[in-house]
Design a protein around this motif. Structure first.
Motif, PDB file in Angstrom:
ATOM      1  N   GLY A 641       0.822  -1.205   0.000  1.00  0.00           N
ATOM      2  CA  GLY A 641       0.000   0.000   0.000  1.00  0.00           C
ATOM      3  C   GLY A 641       0.860   1.262   0.000  1.00  0.00           C
ATOM      4  N   GLY A 642       2.164   1.131  -0.149  1.00  0.00           N
ATOM      5  CA  GLY A 642       3.063   2.294  -0.160  1.00  0.00           C
ATOM      6  C   GLY A 642       3.090   2.937  -1.538  1.00  0.00           C
ATOM      7  N   GLU A 643       3.904   3.979  -1.638  1.00  0.00           N
ATOM      8  CA  GLU A 643       3.940   4.682  -2.921  1.00  0.00           C
ATOM      9  C   GLU A 643       5.091   4.225  -3.782  1.00  0.00           C
ATOM     10  N   LYS A 644       6.091   3.616  -3.177  1.00  0.00           N
ATOM     11  CA  LYS A 644       7.292   3.239  -3.919  1.00  0.00           C
ATOM     12  C   LYS A 644       7.635   1.785  -3.671  1.00  0.00           C
ATOM     13  N   ASP A 645       8.326   1.200  -4.677  1.00  0.00           N
ATOM     14  CA  ASP A 645       8.898  -0.135  -4.476  1.00  0.00           C
ATOM     15  C   ASP A 645      10.234   0.039  -3.763  1.00  0.00           C
ATOM     16  N   GLU A 646      10.585  -0.969  -2.975  1.00  0.00           N
ATOM     17  CA  GLU A 646      11.832  -0.864  -2.227  1.00  0.00           C
ATOM     18  C   GLU A 646      12.255  -2.257  -1.779  1.00  0.00           C
ATOM     19  N   ALA A 647      13.565  -2.515  -1.769  1.00  0.00           N
ATOM     20  CA  ALA A 647      14.072  -3.745  -1.149  1.00  0.00           C
ATOM     21  C   ALA A 647      15.025  -3.323  -0.054  1.00  0.00           C
ATOM     22  N   VAL A 648      14.835  -3.895   1.142  1.00  0.00           N
ATOM     23  CA  VAL A 648      15.682  -3.495   2.276  1.00  0.00           C
ATOM     24  C   VAL A 648      16.367  -4.716   2.868  1.00  0.00           C
ATOM     25  N   ILE A 649      17.489  -4.457   3.548  1.00  0.00           N
ATOM     26  CA  ILE A 649      18.180  -5.528   4.271  1.00  0.00           C
ATOM     27  C   ILE A 649      18.335  -5.052   5.715  1.00  0.00           C
ATOM     28  N   TYR A 650      18.199  -5.963   6.656  1.00  0.00           N
ATOM     29  CA  TYR A 650      18.377  -5.595   8.060  1.00  0.00           C
ATOM     30  C   TYR A 650      18.733  -6.846   8.851  1.00  0.00           C
TER      31      TYR A 650
END
Ligand code: CP
Length: 672
Positions: A641-650
């Motif tokens: 439901g966000g506005e941007k695509d993103e891939a994160v690492i944590y």
């Protein structure tokens, strides 16, 4: 499971003329008997006349409770009990019993077990017989429960095969027809694997062996699945592709993502060397198939079979009733042994009853990997995903318990329902004392083991469940963006370009995403392909833990388009992240047992390395080697439901090391 009631129990006092109340085991699954015990039963069946003289059931009563129609199982059990000098009580039609007034399985089991010494039960719900056994005061035998198991039919099948072929080890048995809904098949393939036989599956379209059955074969007995050459058996068993289940390693053909010429020739070689000892045919289980979901074609064994030299010693079996799967010619041929198989029902069931009388109070055989028994310490907790499971259809007669199994795709933690065996992935775990929850991750394995020991492990199907019980999320540490919106867009474009270059016949291209992130990616790639190539491509979805339709079409969303066709297609399988490769392996296994594609290629947005199984993606958005404690999460717009695509690492914070309870924050990460 062991049931015990002392000889001086209350029930006995109520029944003065009762000889001794039986203290014995249930038979719910074929796994309740060891191989040695099955051999013991067969030895008793070999001398059924002696059993008749011995009268081991004298003074005992068997109750038959059949909630579904039966000819063979019911009448052969009743005949067996009479021949052992026992008595039989029954309800001619369970619709005329108090079940019709809404009496629960639990109450029926409790009441009837005060009238009889053993219950034989058939029911249309998966796991219903186990539920009744938990409430009965006497042993319970499963005469078939829904799509789950039919262990006494398997005893008859194995006995017949052994009589015909001498021994079971090393035999090759082709199981044909409705392998999805046929309970006789499920018990049979487990037993064949245990006795070291090879199994070839010849499923009707859309009726392949369920994934949970294959997983159990792999996990418990080390069986692997390999595609056989298309058409090898098509002349004798129509309308089906073959798969070969064998304990021999390293036939891992299903792991190759590309069906190239070399693999095709290995497959052909595998098929040509096979000698078939038996074909085990089954009917389409119409009563368990949703209206409109029936395919057009169904395998049959025709006259061709009788004429082919390679089948001169191949027997044809069928649990019966049959509809029109077998050529009538077979009835007159000595290889058609299904009536003999039905006739063995009496000596085998006599032997089983005698065996159970003799082993009263003994320990139930435990065959296979049962995992750790899990029951939620919280009032809300995981529930079975199978809508026909007794825990769903009659929750009041059951306790939701699961076998907790590790080693699922990507190191996933798997719950297997104790009643129906269906499996699903643990998504959310919580700690009962600190009332915190997080997404399950492989790096939490040791911590979760500790919580299990102290009964502090909560498992939830949804965040809503956790929050309703006042749980709050754990923190995760140090999120870093590894792919931003633009980079993801570029990766989708470049993957699409490469797909167009690699695909030999675009008319056959099918994009198949692994649910849920993989299916979103598949839609994105389909949209990009449409831009680049000005045409639409079909998109489907694979649900690794799906119950009914493991593979379905998602676009075009045409309800009249029929089943998604995989045969001879060039498939691109898509997922967001690949790490161990086990998810991909499971997806490939679903594809190959559904149909024989022309090629399967693999596309992933992020490749994390650390492969446990030898799969290599053909198209990769970005390579990001990462450690086990790190988590990669791809957030695509449609799901987040966000506005941007993103891939994160944590990094995952081990809950045992984490800071004091945090304030509630957003939803936890999902598994990648
Ligand atoms: N094979 C078998 O279970 O037959 P019935 O349904 O007639 O009992």
């Amino acid at each position: 499971m062991i049931r015990s009631l002392s000889h001086s129990g209350k029930a006995d006092e109520r029944c003065e003329n009762r000889v001794t109340r039986l203290i014995m085991r249930n038979l719910i699954s074929i796994a309740d008997l060891t191989n040695a015990e099955i051999e013991e039963i067969f030895a008793l069946a070999d001398d059924a006349e002696e059993l008749r003289r011995e009268k081991p059931a004298a003074g005992r009563i068997m109750a038959t409770l059949f909630y579904e129609p039966s000819t063979r199982t019911r009448l052969s059990f009743e005949s067996a009990m009479h021949r052992l000098a026992g008595g039989v009580i029954s309800c001619a039609d369970m619709r005329a019993s108090s079940a019709a007034k809404g009496e629960s399985l639990a109450d029926t089991a409790k009441v009837v077990s005060s009238y009889a010494d053993v219950l034989v039960v058939r029911h249309h719900w998966d796991g219903a017989v186990r539920a009744m056994a938990e409430h009965a005061d006497v042993p319970v035998i499963n005469a078939g429960d829904g799509r789950h198991e039919h262990p006494t039919q398997t005893l008859c099948d194995l006995y017949t095969l052994r009589k015909e072929k001498g021994e079971l080890k090393g035999l090759t048995v082709a199981v044909c027809g409705d392998l999805k809904n046929g309970r006789t098949i499920h018990s049979l393939v487990y037993a064949l694997a245990r006795f070291g036989a090879n199994v070839v599956t010849l499923a009707a379209a859309g009726m392949e062996l369920p994934q949970y059955v294959l997983e159990r074969l792999e996990l418990d007995y080390g069986y692997t699945l390999n595609p056989l050459a298309t058409g090898d058996l098509s002349a004798v068993v129509t309308a089906t592709d073959a798969l070969y289940l064998t304990p021999k390693q390293p036939h891992q053909l299903a792991l190759f993502t590309q069906m190239d010429a070399a693999i095709q020739s290995q497959i052909s070689a595998l098929a040509s060397g096979l000698r078939y000892d038996a074909f085990y045919m089954t009917r389409k289980q119409k009563e368990r198939i949703k209206e409109g979901a029936e395919g057009d074609s169904y395998p049959t064994i025709g006259d061709h079979f009788l004429r082919e030299k390679r089948f001169k010693d191949t027997v044809v079996m069928h649990p019966l009733p049959r509809v029109d799967e077998l050529s009538p010619e077979l009835d007159r041929d000595k290889r058609g042994i299904y009536f003999k198989q039905a006739a063995y029902g009496v000596p085998v069931r006599m032997a089983l009853l005698k065996f159970l009388f003799d082993h009263a109070g003994g320990k139930a055989g435990k065959v296979g990997n049962k995992g750790i028994l899990y029951e939620s310490p919280e009032c809300l907790g995981p529930h079975c995903v199978n809508s026909n499971c007794v825990t769903v259809t009659e929750a009041g007669s059951t306790r939701r318990r699961f076998a907790l199994l590790s080693g699922g795709p990507g190191g996933a933690l798997i719950l297997g329902c104790v009643y129906c065996d269906h499996r699903f992935k643990v998504q959310l775990v919580g700690h009962v004392k600190t009332k915190r929850y997080c997404a399950y991750d492989i790096s939490l394995r040791a911590t979760i083991g500790d919580w299990l020991k102290t009964n502090e492990l909560a498992i939830f199907n949804s965040i809503k469940e956790a929050e309703e019980l006042g749980y709050e999320p754990y923190e995760s540490r140090g999120q870093r963006v590894i792919m931003n919106d633009d980079e993801i867009g570029e990766a989708v474009q470049s993957i699409s370009r490469e797909i167009l270059k690699a695909c030999q016949d675009l008319d056959t291209l099918l994009l198949l995403g692994i649910r849920t992130q993989g299916s979103l990616l598949a839609r994105r790639v389909a949209a990009e392909l449409e831009k680049q190539n000005r045409r639409k491509y079909e998109v489907g979805e694979i649900d690794i833990y799906g119950v009914d339709d493991e593979i379905r079409r998602i676009s075009p969303a045409d309800p009249d388009a029929g089943r998604l066709n995989l045969r001879d297609r060039e498939i691109v399988l898509l997922d967001d992240v690949i790490y161990t490769g086990r998810t991909i392996k499971d997806a490939l296994s679903i594809i190959f047992r559904s149909a024989r594609p022309k090629a399967v290629r693999l596309a992933v947005l992020i490749d994390r390395g650390h492969r446990e199984v030898p799969v290599k993606p053909n198209f990769v958005g970005k390579h990001i080697p990462s450690s086990e404690r790190e988590r990669v999460r791809v957030k695509l717009r449609a799901t987040e439901g966000g506005e941007k695509d993103e891939a994160v690492i944590y990094s995952i914070v081990n809950p045992n090391d984490s800071a004091p309870r945090p304030r509630p924050q957003n939803a936890p990460a999902r598994s990648s």
